[in-house]
Design a protein around this motif. Structure first.
Motif, mmCIF file in Angstrom:
data_model
loop_
_atom_site.group_PDB
_atom_site.id
_atom_site.type_symbol
_atom_site.label_atom_id
_atom_site.label_comp_id
_atom_site.label_asym_id
_atom_site.label_seq_id
_atom_site.Cartn_x
_atom_site.Cartn_y
_atom_site.Cartn_z
ATOM 1 N N ALA A 194 -16.928 26.170 -0.917
ATOM 2 C CA ALA A 194 -18.002 26.452 -2.195
ATOM 3 C C ALA A 194 -18.062 27.867 -2.392
ATOM 4 C CB ALA A 194 -18.962 25.484 -2.237
ATOM 5 N N VAL A 195 -18.437 28.334 -1.196
ATOM 6 C CA VAL A 195 -19.024 29.834 -1.229
ATOM 7 C C VAL A 195 -18.115 30.720 -1.599
ATOM 8 C CG1 VAL A 195 -18.174 30.330 1.087
ATOM 9 C CG2 VAL A 195 -19.882 31.337 0.310
ATOM 10 N N PRO A 258 -4.754 30.543 -6.630
ATOM 11 C CA PRO A 258 -3.659 31.131 -6.015
ATOM 12 C C PRO A 258 -3.887 30.687 -4.676
ATOM 13 C CG PRO A 258 -4.523 32.744 -7.409
ATOM 14 C CD PRO A 258 -5.422 31.674 -7.340
ATOM 15 N N GLU A 261 -2.585 34.216 0.606
ATOM 16 C CA GLU A 261 -1.259 34.879 1.349
ATOM 17 C C GLU A 261 -1.591 34.521 2.763
ATOM 18 O OE1 GLU A 261 -0.647 38.745 0.046
ATOM 19 O OE2 GLU A 261 -0.129 39.496 1.929
ATOM 20 N N VAL A 281 -26.399 35.553 5.788
ATOM 21 C CA VAL A 281 -27.293 36.270 4.603
ATOM 22 C C VAL A 281 -26.573 37.761 4.652
ATOM 23 C CG1 VAL A 281 -29.029 37.657 3.598
ATOM 24 C CG2 VAL A 281 -29.165 35.057 4.439
ATOM 25 N N LEU A 284 -22.850 37.868 3.575
ATOM 26 C CA LEU A 284 -23.078 37.523 1.915
ATOM 27 C C LEU A 284 -23.387 38.820 1.297
ATOM 28 C CD1 LEU A 284 -24.316 34.073 1.510
ATOM 29 C CD2 LEU A 284 -22.086 34.891 1.156
ATOM 30 N N GLN A 285 -24.595 39.408 1.750
ATOM 31 C CA GLN A 285 -24.935 40.834 1.171
ATOM 32 C C GLN A 285 -23.754 41.739 1.263
ATOM 33 O OE1 GLN A 285 -28.324 41.205 3.151
ATOM 34 N NE2 GLN A 285 -29.678 40.563 1.532
ATOM 35 N N ALA A 287 -20.872 41.558 0.884
ATOM 36 C CA ALA A 287 -19.887 41.143 -0.261
ATOM 37 C C ALA A 287 -18.456 40.828 0.524
ATOM 38 C CB ALA A 287 -19.717 42.206 -1.267
ATOM 39 N N SER A 325 -5.023 38.965 1.974
ATOM 40 C CA SER A 325 -3.752 39.736 2.321
ATOM 41 C C SER A 325 -3.933 39.547 3.878
ATOM 42 C CB SER A 325 -3.371 40.797 1.606
ATOM 43 O OG SER A 325 -4.493 41.870 1.948
ATOM 44 N N ARG A 327 -3.802 42.805 5.335
ATOM 45 C CA ARG A 327 -4.537 43.854 5.541
ATOM 46 C C ARG A 327 -6.037 43.693 5.399
ATOM 47 N NH1 ARG A 327 -2.118 48.983 2.455
ATOM 48 N NH2 ARG A 327 -0.746 47.426 1.654
ATOM 49 N N ALA A 328 -6.108 42.824 4.207
ATOM 50 C CA ALA A 328 -7.749 42.587 3.847
ATOM 51 C C ALA A 328 -8.053 41.786 4.981
ATOM 52 C CB ALA A 328 -7.701 41.731 2.385
ATOM 53 N N GLU A 331 -9.502 43.826 7.869
ATOM 54 C CA GLU A 331 -10.952 44.589 7.836
ATOM 55 C C GLU A 331 -11.919 43.455 7.562
ATOM 56 O OE1 GLU A 331 -11.142 46.391 3.950
ATOM 57 O OE2 GLU A 331 -12.876 47.584 4.552
ATOM 58 N N GLU A 334 -13.047 42.286 11.122
ATOM 59 C CA GLU A 334 -13.698 43.551 11.906
ATOM 60 C C GLU A 334 -15.053 43.598 11.454
ATOM 61 O OE1 GLU A 334 -11.261 47.250 11.452
ATOM 62 O OE2 GLU A 334 -13.588 48.179 11.459
ATOM 63 N N ARG A 335 -15.188 43.469 10.013
ATOM 64 C CA ARG A 335 -16.711 43.576 9.679
ATOM 65 C C ARG A 335 -17.460 42.198 10.039
ATOM 66 N NH1 ARG A 335 -16.911 46.544 4.012
ATOM 67 N NH2 ARG A 335 -18.850 46.579 4.670
#
Lengths: 453, 453
Positions: A194-195, A258, A261, A281, A284-285, A287, A325, A327-328, A331, A334-335
């Motif tokens: 849902a998130v 969709p 990937e 939190v 989510l902050q 993004a 993807s 690549r996405a 990242e 990592e974050r």
């Protein structure tokens, strides 16, 4: 929840509900006569049963005790309350005639899908006719360019996703059980995705509904499946979550997404509930486009380790999943690690292969059964509370203290990105005193927030 | 649209509307007595005006022709139909007393925000009292951890986003005009960001509403702002898009989003409408997380070039925007270019700096005024149609042919990711024959789809 389900609960849960119900009754939107004044209490006249048979054919009506009992409960601990008869309509015309018949006689109607609910919605508290919709199970239309599909009420979410496998699309709402999609509409189901993808509220474009008098309604107009529309009142939204009280859903046009990937899942252990929720939190902050973020307390994690043979730390834990993807994802991973570590998270386990991921999410989805195994012979009772995310740590800590003080066994899982959590209580149904404590605990918890899904 | 706005249009637009309206009337949810039987036709008795003054104070009531005329129209070509009086309540108690007063006397009520609508919703077709809510303009509560804010009806979207500037959050729904947020709730506003962040339907968590009789209702319960809830009927969803017919919105709890780390906008020209729409579908299918995707036909693009001093090719054009981290954006740009080029897209222009981006989107938002400048002295009339994306190319091509056949001047812009487009017609309001052709054109177009926003 059926037309004669636990409406009293719902009434008290919503300040405006009482007036709406009174209002709706005046325009015949549901059979209050049947509910309010003279529920059938399990007894249906012979003539009435014959009339049911005349609509759907004898083989599709049953008054056998086994069938009635099977349809008088869901997977929750709510006491079995069998309907007077079960019918299996084969098409929408039959549903319409059944509704008109019951309505004209003041007999309650309870729509029935897979019976996988956890809140007793199908219990026939006033008797009546259970309408099992699983024989209507066609996928009526797939529109890949418009990202939508039309399904009959017997189609379950797993069946749909199997059907979609080669289309590059999928339907993401996933409450765990392989529920019928129209049942998920009726209960405004939510779940682990849902998130990112929203709940059923965000993924229904149109509904075909049989109103109690038998009239057919297309909530967004016949044949329509716009991504958005501002014409007329939002009737689709009104029927999503109406728990069977406003009509029988006989087809739903659903929004598809969709297929991602690539997908990566992870678990991460935290030193405290606060640390796990803070991480949520912060993610989510930032993004970060999370697909799933689920919380399991240490009791639940312990139960899942045993039941599903995981080897996670017995600690407050987040289950995460990212879609995108390659690549996405690199990242995002990592974050997410950075944020988690900043909050004291440890014992990261990243599951990149489909098999590993399935194992993790199967464990999460089987949390209910894992919890049941904590106290063999007992029944499960799940609370379902939504709170603002900012109050989640405080309420979770309080809930765990309340559990201890009540002497109850309970495990906690939560769709933490939405502030929605379940406390699964293990209860001896023969122990009236314990049931009393469970009720008091549930009422106290309910007073802290709103119903989830 | 006010309580006495163009309801006839809405009635015909929705098959279930008529019965809902009849039903709603029986439970007093809106003043049909006033509307149906004896609209005030601009005349209000002296005693009634005194009663209004007793509620809000003399300085906050006006029957001056200038005020009444200013409140009898929006930015559309719909003929000015002034209310009998305009009142400016200062708080919710006054709104409640005004509603009770008007309702008891059968006088229509028209809520008024910024008057930036394009569909004549504020026209007082049966006279009555216009309630201008702009004096109630406080931001009542910001909850950054729960990603929500509570605003009074006078707060506009730009004011809110300025207020949020340092919070790391923003409110993305953007219909172009600096509309009041509660007006955007009432009209289920959408806009360029809908493809990523949804419309108002997806971003309202709770509403405080004054019902016609004066009673106060919190659609999701008092003080609640859950990300999701399945308790009771979805009243919030029912009021979003109710066009002022169900009550006066006096506060809205809105969902906020993390401000994007980085933003890139672009324009790309295409050889045909089909190529531009195909690109849209392919980008959506590739699950590229677009923030905005807008279509302008060559007429609109030409008008924008002139009005906003752009130097884009005069061709069917997409305006795109991506939000995300620097790294994510690099990948998204690369893939969007690939897909566009595959469909014949050319003349890419990427705007990475805030100033360039603002210039592009200002041009898009000023499309209405750019179109007006195509035929000086004429008025604009905007259609608003939603269609399945798969039918968009065919319908756009058909619409352009219909325009030509009707001898009308029109430019097309579309929230193409949602299948929603506007055809802005330039009309001489003194030319009855031309107005007739515009009406016929609009009706034909409306028959192809549903109302957008």
């Amino acid at each position: 929840m059926g037309w004669c389900g636990h409406l009293a609960t719902h009434l008290s849960a919503h300040p405006a509900m009482a007036s709406l119900l009174r209002a709706a009754a005046t325009w015949g939107l549901f059979p209050w006569r049947g509910y309010c004044s003279r529920g059938t209490q399990g007894e249906l006249s012979k003539g009435f049963v014959e009339a049911l048979k005349a609509v759907v054919g004898s083989p599709h009506v049953s008054t056998a005790a086994a069938d009635r009992e099977q349809h008088g409960h869901d997977e929750s601990m709510h006491r079995c309350q069998p309907p007077g008869a079960v019918v299996w309509p084969q098409n929408v015309e039959q549903v319409s005639r059944l509704a008109a018949l019951c309505y004209s006689q003041g007999v309650p109607i309870i729509p029935f899908g897979t019976g996988t609910g956890l809140e007793g919605g199908v219990c026939a508290v006033q008797g009546g006719v259970c309408i099992n919709l699983t024989h209507m199970d066609r996928i009526l239309k797939l529109d890949p360019e418009d990202f939508c599909v039309v399904v009959e009420p017997g189609v379950t979410r797993k069946t749909l996703n199997t059907y979609l496998r080669d289309s590059g699309l999928w339907f993401p709402v996933d409450p765990g059980a392989d529920a019928s999609l129209c049942g998920m509409v009726a209960t405004a189901a939510s779940g682990t995705n849902a998130v990112r993808y929203g709940t059923m509220r965000d993924n229904v474009l149109n509904l075909e509904v049989v109103l109690p008098g038998g009239r057919l309604l297309h909530t967004a107009g016949a044949g329509r499946h716009f991504r958005k529309s501002a014409a007329g009142y939002n009737l689709t939204g009104l029927f999503v979550g109406s728990e069977g009280t406003l009509g029988l859903i006989t087809a739903a046009t659903l929004r598809l997404h969709p297929a991602p990937e690539a997908t990566v899942a992870a678990t991460c252990a935290f030193p405290s509930v606060q640390a796990a929720v803070d991480t949520t939190v912060h993610i989510l902050q930032a993004a970060l486009p999370l697909a799933r973020i689920e919380f399991l307390d240490e009791v639940m994690m312990d139960a899942c380790n045993r039941h599903s043979r995981l080897t996670c730390s017995v600690a407050p834990t987040l289950f995460l999943e990212f879609h995108g993807s390659e690549r996405a994802l690199a990242e995002q991973i990592e974050r997410a690690e950075e944020i988690s570590q900043h909050n004291g998270g440890s014992h990261f386990f990243w599951a990149k292969e489909a098999e590993e991921r399935s194992r993790l999410w199967a464990a999460r989805h089987n949390a209910w059964y894992a919890a049941l195994a904590l106290r063999p012979g007992c029944k499960g009772y799940s609370t379902d509370v939504c709170v603002p995310i900012s109050r989640l740590p405080e309420i979770l800590v309080q809930t765990k203290e309340d559990l201890k003080a009540s002497g109850l066994t309970g495990a906690i899982v939560g769709h933490v990105g939405d502030g929605n959590f379940h406390c699964i209580l293990l209860v001896d149904p023969e122990d009236a005193e314990e049931l009393r404590r469970v009720k008091a605990f549930g009422e106290h918890l309910g007073s802290l927030g709103g119903d989830g899904a």
